[in-house]
Design a protein around this motif. Structure first.
Motif, short mmCIF file in Angstrom:
data_model
loop_
_atom_site.label_atom_id
_atom_site.label_comp_id
_atom_site.label_asym_id
_atom_site.label_seq_id
_atom_site.Cartn_x
_atom_site.Cartn_y
_atom_site.Cartn_z
N TRP A 120 4.68 -35.11 -25.56
CA TRP A 120 3.97 -36.49 -25.55
C TRP A 120 4.18 -36.84 -23.84
N ARG A 121 3.16 -37.62 -23.58
CA ARG A 121 2.99 -38.28 -22.28
C ARG A 121 1.81 -39.47 -22.13
N ASP B 275 0.03 -41.72 -19.16
CA ASP B 275 -0.31 -41.94 -17.78
C ASP B 275 -0.63 -43.37 -17.31
N ASP C 1 -1.03 -39.02 -24.98
CA ASP C 1 -1.16 -37.96 -25.66
C ASP C 1 0.05 -37.47 -26.48
N HIS D 253 2.80 -33.47 -15.98
CA HIS D 253 4.34 -33.51 -16.78
C HIS D 253 3.93 -34.18 -18.14
N GLY D 254 5.04 -33.75 -19.09
CA GLY D 254 5.14 -34.38 -20.43
C GLY D 254 6.45 -34.24 -20.57
N THR D 255 6.73 -34.61 -22.03
CA THR D 255 8.05 -34.36 -22.61
C THR D 255 8.06 -33.61 -23.98
#
Length: 95
Positions: free
Chosen positions: A57-58, A60, A66, A87-89
């Motif tokens: 997930w992320r 902005d 997302d 970047h995301g997690t």
């Protein structure tokens, strides 16, 4: 005037979800090219782990969100398609 989430998808482009849109509001949404993220989960011996639960997930600064979920195949691989670069997690859970 209800607040809704707008999801836009097109082949070859990254999926976008924009939260907090007003129902009936006119918007211009620009899609970027889509990318794949492939994750390989393995054990101490280097063998692929089947059935690992993955969550990516992320969010902005523009209010786009997302989130994806998936599970590794017998080969230990899970693939997320149509992602925007950046970047995301990533979370991985396996019993």
């Amino acid at each position: 005037g209800a607040s809704v989430t707008l999801r836009v998808e097109a082949t070859g482009f990254a999926r976008r979800e924009i939260v907090g849109c007003q129902a009936g509001e006119r918007m211009v949404v620009v899609l970027s090219s889509g990318h794949a993220l492939e994750i390989f989960v393995h054990d101490e011996a280097g063998d692929g782990v089947s059935g690992a639960k993955l969550r990516f997930w992320r969010r902005d600064d523009l209010g786009s969100f997302d989130a994806r979920t998936g599970e590794t195949q017998p080969t230990g691989i899970c693939r997320f398609e149509a992602l925007e670069a950046g970047h995301g997690t990533l979370e991985c859970v396996h019993g």
